[in-house]
Design a protein around this motif. Structure first.
Motif, PDB file in Angstrom:
ATOM      1  N   VAL A 355      15.840  -6.161  -3.870  1.00 21.53           N
ATOM      2  CA  VAL A 355      14.582  -6.902  -3.978  1.00 21.53           C
ATOM      3  C   VAL A 355      14.535  -7.933  -2.849  1.00 21.53           C
ATOM      4  O   VAL A 355      15.448  -8.750  -2.717  1.00 21.53           O
ATOM      5  N   PRO A 356      13.492  -7.939  -2.014  1.00 18.87           N
ATOM      6  CA  PRO A 356      13.475  -8.807  -0.833  1.00 18.87           C
ATOM      7  C   PRO A 356      13.178 -10.276  -1.119  1.00 18.87           C
ATOM      8  O   PRO A 356      13.479 -11.141  -0.295  1.00 18.87           O
ATOM      9  N   TRP A 569      12.382  -0.845  -1.303  1.00 24.34           N
ATOM     10  CA  TRP A 569      13.320  -1.956  -1.140  1.00 24.34           C
ATOM     11  C   TRP A 569      14.697  -1.455  -0.715  1.00 24.34           C
ATOM     12  O   TRP A 569      15.658  -1.476  -1.477  1.00 24.34           O
TER      13      TRP A 569
END
Length: 573
Positions: A355-356, A569
């Motif tokens: 997850v960025p 992602w």
């Protein structure tokens, strides 16, 4: 009875690696507030929802640490009482990734040496889960499992747990034994399967067993373990019924609404007196602590605290040397080993993507770039591929926000992440070919309601950030966490925190509406919220649309999120 509303600011919690969490906490060591013991001292967990471990900055430790903490505190305070207020499922892979759900977590839970527990609504949504909870937990714990208004069908209606229990404590300097008459109650829950029966609290307190217990048992204090928010209507009904039979001090242990809260009623506004309550949050972030001293027949005093679940803080309260190696008790070690094996067996650390950035539930404005709700509505739900043959292609997808249980945090997206964010195994259904005007009006109707399933029985108020309590100078060196204002004041959190914003959520969200020139759409939603869609259609004078209800098919939100993580992602190590 008049009750003041508690105010609570709910922080957003980062889930860092275990080592990072402990190191950061140690570096920032906040000034902790000591606990106040009493003649009667209550330690409480509630709404754990499968969280048997915390591994972030503010909260760090596991189920084994809780067992070790309890044992050390029992040595320090031998009259300690240890209760749980229910909701053990739906929120973490430890409880939800197994088949059947709770297969491993029920075993972990029942090994904790609670003095008494009660049942939550999340144990009772499903016939199989409700039956297994009864057979594997209630029957195993015997008279420690209390349930005054829930029954199960076993050829006949039987109480789901013991109706009540008198708990004794005898380690007092005066040599006298104290007796605590203890009940367990669930709020007026009506979404249970056919093998479960829940009697409304106002009716249960009129039953003869309840009156006989208050009239005939020998006791000094009454305690009610409730899967009920402290400020919900069921507790006043219980208080009124109990006060008709006895004036002895009354302790309430609340749950369900996932907040830290405490009440004390001392006869103001001609209301009841000597009533004290604690509610210890959610997800193994918090341990509730309430102490009571009875100095005379007409005089009591009390204190409350909210203990951050972090091993350093637990050692502090247990007066344990933080560098001493003998923290882990035999039971604590056993539970930690069992938890580790369960996570491995269920592949909860399997990584699907990274997850960025953080996506928040209550911690960000909706709509907005940091809102988890916006991510779900704008990016994830549109990827749903239904299997129904009659779907037209033009559609609107609605889901309730109560199904999103926690923030989606920056870092590895694992199998467990999916259960933390969206644990519910619901099925998609739809109403084909409804007119666009009706479709436009359904979401506003749903969001005018007080709440929809899963959104909570009660909602805490937000503490504004401009309040003097939150000046930047006062928060230097603190970690994010809860900042709680209750009937006692604002000094209950054992560890001072700085609080991030708390934003109210709508009851439901939906994908983008089709263009204005579209006259008819398919309305897609989870079967779990079908009763609310039906209610909306009646209110909009189109009840006939609900007769078209049929299966839509496709992956649940948990699987849609997994697929999205895998596609969008990529992990860049």
């Amino acid at each position: 009875m008049k009750l003041n509303l508690a105010v609570l600011a709910l922080a957003v919690h980062s889930v860092a690696s275990a080592a990072t969490g402990q190191q950061i906490f140690a570096l920032k060591r906040p000034d902790r507030r000591a606990l106040t013991p009493g003649e009667y001292t209550f330690l409480q967990t509630t709404d754990t929802h499968g969280w048997f471990e915390q591994s972030g900055e503010t909260y760090f430790g596991d189920w084994g640490d809780l067992a070790s903490f309890h044992q050390h505190m029992k040595k320090k305070y031998p009259n300690l009482l240890f209760f749980d207020s229910g909701d053990k499922h739906d929120g973490n892979g430890v409880s939800d990734a197994s088949t059947p759900r709770g297969h491993y977590s029920r075993r972990l839970f029942r090994e904790m040496p609670f003095d008494a527990v009660t049942v939550g609504n999340h144990e009772l949504y499903n016939t199989e889960v409700a039956t297994l909870e009864y057979e594997e937990v209630s029957q195993h714990l015997g008279d420690k499992y209390l349930s005054g208004n829930v029954e199960i069908w076993r050829g006949e209606w039987r109480p789901y747990g013991n109706r009540y229990k008198v708990i004794e404590r005898s380690h007092y300097k005066d040599g006298k034994t104290r007796r605590i008459l203890t009940f367990g109650f669930l709020y007026d829950f009506d979404l249970h399967p056919n093998n479960i029966r829940v009697t409304k609290v106002r009716d249960a307190v009129k039953q003869q067993w309840f009156l006989d217990a208050l009239d005939n048992e020998e006791y000094d204090v009454v305690a009610v373990i409730g899967h009920i928010p402290l400020r919900s209507w069921e507790f006043p009904q219980l208080i009124e019924a109990i006060r008709k039979r006895t004036k002895k001090p009354l302790v309430l242990l609340g749950g369900h609404s996932h907040v830290r809260d405490a009440v004390q009623l001392n006869g103001e506004f001609d209301g009841p007196s000597d009533v004290y309550g604690i509610q210890g949050g959610r997800f193994l972030e918090t341990l509730g602590w309430l102490s009571l001293n009875v100095t005379g027949q007409e005089s009591t005093s009390s204190s409350r605290s909210y203990i951050d679940f972090h091993i350093d803080g637990l050692k502090f309260h247990a007066s344990h040397d933080p560098d001493h190696s003998k923290w882990d008790t035999a039971l604590g070690k056993s539970l930690t080993r069992q938890l580790s094996r369960i996570k491995k067996k269920l592949d909860l650390k399997e990584v699907y993507g990274c997850v960025p950035e953080n996506y928040y539930t209550n911690g960000a404005k909706f709509p907005g770039p940091s809102s988890l709700l916006s991510l779900i509505a704008d990016e994830v739900l549109p990827t749903l591929n239904g299997t129904a043959e009659g779907a037209t292609g033009d559609r609107v997808i609605i889901t309730n926000t109560g199904g999103l249980r926690f923030d989606l945090l920056k870092g590895p997206y694992t199998r467990n992440t999916g259960f933390v964010v969206s644990p519910f195994p619901n099925n998609w259904v739809y109403l084909p070919n409804i007119d666009i005007h009706t479709a436009h009006d359904i979401l506003p109707y749903l969001n005018r309601k007080a709440h929809i399933l899963g959104s909570g029985h009660m909602v805490p108020e937000e503490i504004p950030q401009e309040c003097d309590m939150f000046h930047a100078a006062d928060t230097k060196g603190l970690l994010p966490g809860y900042v709680t204002l209750d009937d006692y004041g604002h000094d209950g959190d054992d560890t001072p925190h700085w609080a991030l914003p708390y934003y109210e959520l709508p009851n439901a969200i939906q994908t983008e509406m089709p263009p204005d020139d579209v006259k008819y759409v398919d309305l897609v939603f989870y079967d779990f919220i079908a009763p609310f869609i039906q209610e909306a259609l009646y209110a909009l004078d189109r009840p006939d649309y609900f007769e078209r209800l049929t299966d839509y098919g496709g992956k649940g939100l948990n699987e849609l999120l997994k697929d999205y993580a895998e596609e969008h992602w990529e992990c860049r190590y």
